[in-house]
Write an enzyme that holds these catalytic residues in place. Structure first.
Site, mmCIF file in Angstrom:
data_model
loop_
_atom_site.group_PDB
_atom_site.id
_atom_site.type_symbol
_atom_site.label_atom_id
_atom_site.label_comp_id
_atom_site.label_asym_id
_atom_site.label_seq_id
_atom_site.Cartn_x
_atom_site.Cartn_y
_atom_site.Cartn_z
ATOM 1 N N ASP A 138 0.828 -1.197 0.000
ATOM 2 C CA ASP A 138 0.000 0.000 0.000
ATOM 3 C C ASP A 138 0.869 1.256 0.000
ATOM 4 O O ASP A 138 1.607 1.503 0.951
ATOM 5 C CB ASP A 138 -0.886 -0.002 1.256
ATOM 6 C CG ASP A 138 -1.847 1.185 1.280
ATOM 7 O OD1 ASP A 138 -2.880 1.096 0.606
ATOM 8 O OD2 ASP A 138 -1.543 2.189 1.959
ATOM 9 N N TYR B 148 2.585 9.793 0.163
ATOM 10 C CA TYR B 148 3.614 9.192 1.014
ATOM 11 C C TYR B 148 5.018 9.510 0.481
ATOM 12 O O TYR B 148 6.010 9.272 1.162
ATOM 13 C CB TYR B 148 3.467 7.664 1.114
ATOM 14 C CG TYR B 148 2.139 7.194 1.674
ATOM 15 C CD1 TYR B 148 1.248 8.078 2.283
ATOM 16 C CD2 TYR B 148 1.761 5.860 1.592
ATOM 17 C CE1 TYR B 148 0.034 7.656 2.774
ATOM 18 C CE2 TYR B 148 0.548 5.427 2.097
ATOM 19 C CZ TYR B 148 -0.313 6.330 2.672
ATOM 20 O OH TYR B 148 -1.517 5.896 3.163
ATOM 21 N N LYS C 72 -2.692 5.794 -4.422
ATOM 22 C CA LYS C 72 -3.873 6.627 -4.143
ATOM 23 C C LYS C 72 -3.723 8.004 -4.784
ATOM 24 O O LYS C 72 -2.627 8.586 -4.769
ATOM 25 C CB LYS C 72 -4.060 6.796 -2.632
ATOM 26 C CG LYS C 72 -3.996 5.502 -1.846
ATOM 27 C CD LYS C 72 -4.407 5.696 -0.400
ATOM 28 C CE LYS C 72 -4.054 4.469 0.435
ATOM 29 N NZ LYS C 72 -2.620 4.372 0.777
ATOM 30 N N HIS D 228 -7.757 9.038 -2.297
ATOM 31 C CA HIS D 228 -7.209 8.992 -0.928
ATOM 32 C C HIS D 228 -8.195 9.540 0.116
ATOM 33 O O HIS D 228 -8.378 8.951 1.179
ATOM 34 C CB HIS D 228 -5.891 9.788 -0.894
ATOM 35 C CG HIS D 228 -4.970 9.392 0.206
ATOM 36 N ND1 HIS D 228 -3.608 9.443 0.085
ATOM 37 C CD2 HIS D 228 -5.209 8.949 1.455
ATOM 38 C CE1 HIS D 228 -3.045 9.036 1.221
ATOM 39 N NE2 HIS D 228 -4.009 8.733 2.060
HETATM 40 N N1 NAP Z 1 -5.825 5.808 3.563
HETATM 41 C C1 NAP Z 1 -5.367 6.583 4.517
HETATM 42 O O1 NAP Z 1 -5.848 7.717 4.725
HETATM 43 C C2 NAP Z 1 -4.250 6.081 5.397
HETATM 44 C C3 NAP Z 1 -3.904 6.790 6.566
HETATM 45 C C4 NAP Z 1 -2.868 6.274 7.370
HETATM 46 C C5 NAP Z 1 -2.194 5.105 7.004
HETATM 47 N N2 NAP Z 1 -2.538 4.459 5.835
HETATM 48 C C6 NAP Z 1 -1.846 3.202 5.431
HETATM 49 O O2 NAP Z 1 -1.980 2.251 6.468
HETATM 50 C C7 NAP Z 1 -0.696 1.723 6.795
HETATM 51 C C8 NAP Z 1 -0.649 1.261 8.238
HETATM 52 O O3 NAP Z 1 -1.058 2.285 9.116
HETATM 53 P P1 NAP Z 1 -0.110 2.919 10.231
HETATM 54 O O4 NAP Z 1 1.311 2.796 9.818
HETATM 55 O O5 NAP Z 1 -0.672 4.237 10.539
HETATM 56 O O6 NAP Z 1 -0.426 2.034 11.531
HETATM 57 P P2 NAP Z 1 -0.153 0.550 12.050
HETATM 58 O O7 NAP Z 1 0.256 -0.345 10.937
HETATM 59 O O8 NAP Z 1 -1.352 0.187 12.858
HETATM 60 O O9 NAP Z 1 1.034 0.753 13.059
HETATM 61 C C9 NAP Z 1 2.363 0.912 12.654
HETATM 62 C C10 NAP Z 1 3.213 1.104 13.905
HETATM 63 O O10 NAP Z 1 3.113 -0.066 14.742
HETATM 64 C C11 NAP Z 1 4.409 -0.640 14.948
HETATM 65 N N3 NAP Z 1 4.216 -2.093 14.856
HETATM 66 C C12 NAP Z 1 3.963 -2.822 13.736
HETATM 67 N N4 NAP Z 1 3.809 -4.117 14.035
HETATM 68 C C13 NAP Z 1 3.951 -4.231 15.382
HETATM 69 C C14 NAP Z 1 3.888 -5.315 16.273
HETATM 70 N N5 NAP Z 1 3.654 -6.558 15.854
HETATM 71 N N6 NAP Z 1 4.082 -5.072 17.594
HETATM 72 C C15 NAP Z 1 4.325 -3.817 18.035
HETATM 73 N N7 NAP Z 1 4.376 -2.739 17.234
HETATM 74 C C16 NAP Z 1 4.197 -2.948 15.906
HETATM 75 C C17 NAP Z 1 5.301 -0.080 13.860
HETATM 76 O O11 NAP Z 1 6.605 0.087 14.325
HETATM 77 P P3 NAP Z 1 7.900 -0.606 13.621
HETATM 78 O O12 NAP Z 1 7.904 -0.142 12.182
HETATM 79 O O13 NAP Z 1 9.034 -0.076 14.416
HETATM 80 O O14 NAP Z 1 7.716 -2.090 13.753
HETATM 81 C C18 NAP Z 1 4.646 1.292 13.596
HETATM 82 O O15 NAP Z 1 5.131 2.249 14.522
HETATM 83 C C19 NAP Z 1 0.268 2.882 6.453
HETATM 84 O O16 NAP Z 1 1.588 2.440 6.337
HETATM 85 C C20 NAP Z 1 -0.349 3.352 5.159
HETATM 86 O O17 NAP Z 1 0.052 2.496 4.092
HETATM 87 C C21 NAP Z 1 -3.564 4.918 5.046
#
Ligand code: NAP
Length: 281
Positions: free
Chosen positions: A48, A53, A78, A111
């Site tokens: 994704d 980004y 997006k 997006h």
């Molecule tokens: N459409 C939209 O508007 C939108 C908005 C926000 C995000 N997104 C997409 O969604 C994706 C994921 O969302 P996100 O990055 O906000 O949140 P997330 O995946 O819920 O959380 C990521 C965070 O959690 C940590 N983490 C990952 N796996 C873990 C585990 N097993 N145990 C403990 N900590 C863990 C990661 O740290 P480490 O990297 O240090 O492991 C990182 O700091 C983004 O990368 C993006 O592609 C889309």
């Protein structure tokens, strides 16, 4: 865990989407490329990204370095809010393809609806045409409310295949998931672990982890899978990437799923703001 163990969802256009994907924000540069290559090696097949980004080049480079055949990967990008005009949306998509170094996207989303601009239906019309031309395989949206979804469906007769929403235990999106079931739309979950406020220590999560002999993060991602949602967790850490993908070998009970869903709270939304008012350029 091998990739063949990851089930898929059949989208409303007949294409398949892996039941879990890899979020790439904010991975970029050499470290970002290495983290994305690692995710592909670990077994993720859905990646994704987004114009906003600033890492489409890094994603494209990671795809090439991984050596995994292109047709095995589902690459999602997006269209940003500033590209909602019809011609802008077409140009934006072609620029994304150029940055990624690909000849088509497997999934392309709007997006944010940015309702004050009132042009998201134009962007949707562009996506419908881009899909017909073969530049994009499946088309969808992100952060759309039920009203936004119905508007684009009424305007074009084409239902988005996917709506990517903020969804985690503090914000389980019960109403939108019901709307998606009714309309035949697959729910993708962003910030699926809850990011900075990950509810790892909440008793329904921690106790289920103990019972099943898994990590709390795996319980949350398994909960996502059992809701029928497609989580796209981001991790720069290979071990966490592996753990996050390894959620198909155990099953939560209905009571465990319900207890995690019950963590939802009115102020549970963490980052995105309300799609009716929040604007993303
Ligand atoms: N459409 C939209 O508007 C939108 C908005 C926000 C995000 N997104 C997409 O969604 C994706 C994921 O969302 P996100 O990055 O906000 O949140 P997330 O995946 O819920 O959380 C990521 C965070 O959690 C940590 N983490 C990952 N796996 C873990 C585990 N097993 N145990 C403990 N900590 C863990 C990661 O740290 P480490 O990297 O240090 O492991 C990182 O700091 C983004 O990368 C993006 O592609 C889309």
């Amino acid at each position: 865990m091998t990739t063949t163990d990851v089930p898929t969802h059949r989208l409303n256009d007949g294409h398949d989407l892996p039941a879990i994907g890899f979020g790439t924000y904010p991975l970029s540069g050499d470290d970002g490329i290495a983290a994305i290559v690692s995710a592909i090696e670990v077994g993720y097949r859905l990646l994704d990204t987004a114009v906003n980004y600033g890492n489409e080049e890094a994603v494209g480079e990671a795809v090439r370095r991984s050596g995994v055949p292109r047709e095995e990967l589902t690459i999602c990008s997006k269209i940003p809010g500033r590209h909602h005009g019809y011609d802008d949306a077409v140009a934006s998509t072609k620029e994304s393809l150029q940055r990624l170094g690909l000849d088509h996207l497997d999934l392309h989303l709007i997006h944010w609806p940015n309702p004050s601009q009132g042009r998201y239906a134009e962007a949707w019309r562009a996506l419908v045409d881009l899909q017909r031309e073969g530049l994009v395989r499946s088309i969808g949206v992100s952060n759309f409310t039920a009203e936004h979804l119905r508007h684009v469906i009424d305007e074009t007769g084409v239902t988005p295949a996917v709506n990517q929403l903020e969804l985690h235990p503090y914000f389980p999106q019960e109403q939108m998931r019901a709307t998606h079931r009714e309309l035949g739309i697959v729910t993708e979950s962003w910030s699926p672990l809850g990011k900075r406020q990950a509810p790892f220590a909440e008793p329904p999560v921690a106790e289920a982890a103990e019972r099943h002999g898994v990590e709390p993060g795996q319980v949350i991602l398994r909960w996502q899978v059992q809701l029928g949602a497609v989580p796209i967790p981001k991790s720069a850490t290979p071990q966490r990437q592996r753990d996050n993908l390894d959620v198909f070998g155990f099953e939560l009970t209905d009571d465990e799923v319900a207890a995690i869903t019950a963590l939802g709270r009115p102020d549970g939304r963490l980052f995105g703001g309300d799609p009716d008012t929040h604007e993303e350029m």
